[in-house]
Design a protein around this motif. Structure first.
Motif, short mmCIF file in Angstrom:
data_model
loop_
_atom_site.label_atom_id
_atom_site.label_comp_id
_atom_site.label_asym_id
_atom_site.label_seq_id
_atom_site.Cartn_x
_atom_site.Cartn_y
_atom_site.Cartn_z
N THR A 163 -113.56 3.98 2.13
CA THR A 163 -114.47 4.55 3.11
C THR A 163 -114.80 3.59 4.24
O THR A 163 -115.18 2.44 4.00
N SER A 164 -114.70 4.10 5.47
CA SER A 164 -115.08 3.34 6.66
C SER A 164 -115.96 4.22 7.55
O SER A 164 -116.15 5.40 7.28
N ALA A 165 -116.49 3.62 8.61
CA ALA A 165 -117.37 4.35 9.51
C ALA A 165 -116.57 5.38 10.32
O ALA A 165 -115.37 5.19 10.58
N TRP A 166 -117.23 6.45 10.70
CA TRP A 166 -116.62 7.48 11.56
C TRP A 166 -117.64 7.91 12.59
O TRP A 166 -118.80 8.17 12.26
N ASP A 167 -117.21 7.98 13.84
CA ASP A 167 -118.06 8.42 14.94
C ASP A 167 -117.67 9.84 15.32
O ASP A 167 -116.59 10.06 15.88
N PRO A 168 -118.52 10.83 15.04
CA PRO A 168 -118.18 12.21 15.36
C PRO A 168 -117.96 12.47 16.85
O PRO A 168 -117.34 13.47 17.22
N GLU A 169 -118.45 11.58 17.70
CA GLU A 169 -118.32 11.78 19.15
C GLU A 169 -117.15 11.01 19.74
O GLU A 169 -116.94 11.03 20.95
N GLN A 170 -116.36 10.36 18.90
CA GLN A 170 -115.35 9.44 19.40
C GLN A 170 -114.12 10.13 19.97
O GLN A 170 -113.52 9.66 20.93
N ALA A 171 -113.69 11.23 19.39
CA ALA A 171 -112.45 11.87 19.82
C ALA A 171 -112.59 13.38 19.79
O ALA A 171 -113.55 13.93 19.22
N GLN A 172 -111.63 14.07 20.40
CA GLN A 172 -111.62 15.53 20.39
C GLN A 172 -111.39 16.02 18.97
O GLN A 172 -110.39 15.70 18.35
N PRO A 173 -112.30 16.81 18.41
CA PRO A 173 -112.13 17.26 17.03
C PRO A 173 -111.01 18.30 16.90
O PRO A 173 -110.76 19.08 17.82
N PHE A 174 -110.34 18.31 15.76
CA PHE A 174 -109.27 19.27 15.54
C PHE A 174 -109.84 20.59 15.02
O PHE A 174 -110.89 20.63 14.37
N SER A 175 -109.11 21.67 15.29
CA SER A 175 -109.61 23.01 14.97
C SER A 175 -108.84 23.70 13.85
O SER A 175 -109.21 24.82 13.46
N ASP A 176 -107.82 23.07 13.31
CA ASP A 176 -107.06 23.70 12.22
C ASP A 176 -107.66 23.31 10.87
O ASP A 176 -108.16 22.21 10.70
N GLY A 177 -107.59 24.24 9.92
CA GLY A 177 -108.07 23.95 8.58
C GLY A 177 -107.03 23.17 7.79
O GLY A 177 -105.88 23.62 7.67
N ARG A 178 -107.40 22.02 7.25
CA ARG A 178 -106.45 21.15 6.57
C ARG A 178 -106.66 21.09 5.06
O ARG A 178 -106.19 20.17 4.40
N TYR A 179 -107.34 22.06 4.52
CA TYR A 179 -107.48 22.19 3.07
C TYR A 179 -106.25 22.92 2.54
O TYR A 179 -105.53 23.60 3.28
N GLU A 180 -106.02 22.79 1.23
CA GLU A 180 -104.88 23.43 0.59
C GLU A 180 -105.14 24.92 0.36
O GLU A 180 -106.14 25.28 -0.27
N ASN A 181 -104.26 25.76 0.85
CA ASN A 181 -104.38 27.20 0.59
C ASN A 181 -103.80 27.59 -0.76
O ASN A 181 -104.23 28.55 -1.38
N ASP A 182 -102.80 26.85 -1.21
CA ASP A 182 -102.14 27.15 -2.48
C ASP A 182 -102.01 25.85 -3.28
O ASP A 182 -100.93 25.29 -3.42
N PRO A 183 -103.13 25.33 -3.80
CA PRO A 183 -103.13 24.01 -4.44
C PRO A 183 -102.36 23.98 -5.74
O PRO A 183 -102.20 25.00 -6.42
N ASP A 184 -101.89 22.80 -6.08
CA ASP A 184 -101.19 22.56 -7.34
C ASP A 184 -102.24 22.26 -8.40
O ASP A 184 -102.79 21.16 -8.45
N ILE A 185 -102.55 23.25 -9.24
CA ILE A 185 -103.57 23.06 -10.28
C ILE A 185 -102.99 22.23 -11.41
O ILE A 185 -101.90 22.51 -11.91
N ARG A 186 -103.72 21.21 -11.79
CA ARG A 186 -103.26 20.30 -12.84
C ARG A 186 -104.04 20.55 -14.13
O ARG A 186 -105.23 20.86 -14.11
N VAL A 187 -103.34 20.39 -15.25
CA VAL A 187 -103.92 20.61 -16.56
C VAL A 187 -103.77 19.34 -17.39
O VAL A 187 -102.69 18.74 -17.43
N VAL A 188 -104.85 18.92 -18.02
CA VAL A 188 -104.80 17.80 -18.97
C VAL A 188 -104.51 18.42 -20.33
O VAL A 188 -105.41 18.95 -20.99
N ALA A 189 -103.25 18.37 -20.74
CA ALA A 189 -102.79 19.13 -21.92
C ALA A 189 -103.57 18.79 -23.17
O ALA A 189 -103.86 19.66 -24.00
#
Length: 325
Positions: A163-189
């Motif tokens: 973890t490092s510092a982040w300035d919300p005003e530093q750059a143009q924010p992106f508008s695309d969603g970058r979360y997983e739509n079809d995640p790889d679900i893992r199982v601890v057998a």
């Protein structure tokens, strides 16, 4: 959500992303949530005394940090990540709320500042940008957006400080969603339980109305149901009927009650109950009614988590216990 509420809302989360806990013995709690509760160990930070586990839906469904004995801990580039005196006792570290994209996060940050919300820090976690703040009961909250879709390529195994510092005003924010739509679900057998996803958390508050109002305005959750002792609130993803329940409690009870994980079906839950019995692991509470079948476990520090199958999306006509939500 009405125009009035929308205009006064700071953040507009999709769903609960994860819960983070303070624990006494990191290795002991890590083993419990991995070998008993079935969460995969995704990555860990030795210098922060932290481990992050999950089902695969997000970089982690559950994080845990070993208590600090009051000493400060630092992130990358000297960032004061955990100030002196924080993390002394076991309990909730924070709840994390996933937003659609960075535009939503930055706009929420700006609205929160305008409304003089009690903000803490803004940080870059390498796979997410985050804004941290306190609710009126001093519960700690994270509002974040994913910045990397293929997060396992960035965070896996033993990591140096993330973890490092982040300035919300530093750059143009992106508008695309970058979360997983079809995640790889893992199982601890080898685990007793095989959860599919974290879905909601339960907080207790002496001032139920004040806290519910905070999460409906600043927190951007929609109130979907209310009955005597409890308020249910939902994010923008409606696959779960609610993501936060707030239960009316005394000063002594106020704060974190539990976090809940959904299982695939009732057969999976029954297998989990059988396996817990074979291992002589006690179940703290069981629920079996027309709305859900669930079990609660107490971790090595006594913190509760729920594992359930929903039978109906119907809300209760009355509430008699925070376990029932």
């Amino acid at each position: 959500m009405s125009e009035t509420v929308e205009s006064s809302t700071s953040f507009r989360p999709r769903r609960l992303g994860h819960a983070n806990l303070w624990v006494t013995d990191l290795r002991r709690s890590e083993a419990f949530y991995n070998q008993v509760c079935g969460l995969t160990i995704e990555f860990w930070e030795p210098d922060l005394c932290a481990t992050f586990l999950g089902t695969g839906n997000t970089p982690h469904d559950l994080g845990m940090i070993e208590t600090t004995r009051g000493k400060a801990r630092y992130g990358r580039n000297g960032l004061l990540q955990i100030p002196e005196g924080i993390g002394v006792n076991v309990g909730l570290g924070h709840l994390a709320w996933e937003l659609e994209n960075e535009v939503d996060l930055v706009e929420g940050y700006r609205r929160a500042r305008t409304e003089e919300v009690r903000l803490d820090i803004t940080v870059d976690h390498q796979v997410a940008h985050s804004v941290y703040l306190f609710d009126p009961d001093d519960n700690y909250m994270e509002y974040y957006c994913d910045t990397v879709k293929r997060w396992r390529e960035v965070l896996h195994g033993e990591m140096e400080l993330i973890t490092s510092a982040w300035d919300p005003e530093q750059a143009q924010p992106f508008s695309d969603g970058r979360y997983e739509n079809d995640p790889d679900i893992r199982v601890v057998a080898e685990a007793a339980i095989h959860p599919m996803r974290v879905t909601h958390a339960v907080l207790m508050s002496r001032d139920l109305d004040r806290l519910a109002s905070f999460y409906a305005t600043v927190g951007g959750l929609k109130e979907v149901y209310r009955v005597d002792q409890v308020v249910y609130l939902q994010g923008n993803v409606t696959t779960s009927p609610y993501h936060l329940a707030i239960w009316r409690g005394s000063d002594a009870d106020a704060g974190y009650h539990h976090v809940s994980f959904e299982l695939a079906n009732e057969e999976a839950l029954e297998r989990a109950v059988d396996e817990l019995g074979k291992r002589r692991i006690g179940i703290a509470q069981s629920i079996d009614d027309d709305r859900k079948r669930s079990i609660f476990l107490a971790d090595p520090d006594g913190l509760l988590s729920e594992y359930y199958v929903r039978r109906s999306e119907r809300f209760p006509e009355e509430a008699s216990s925070p376990f029932l939500v």
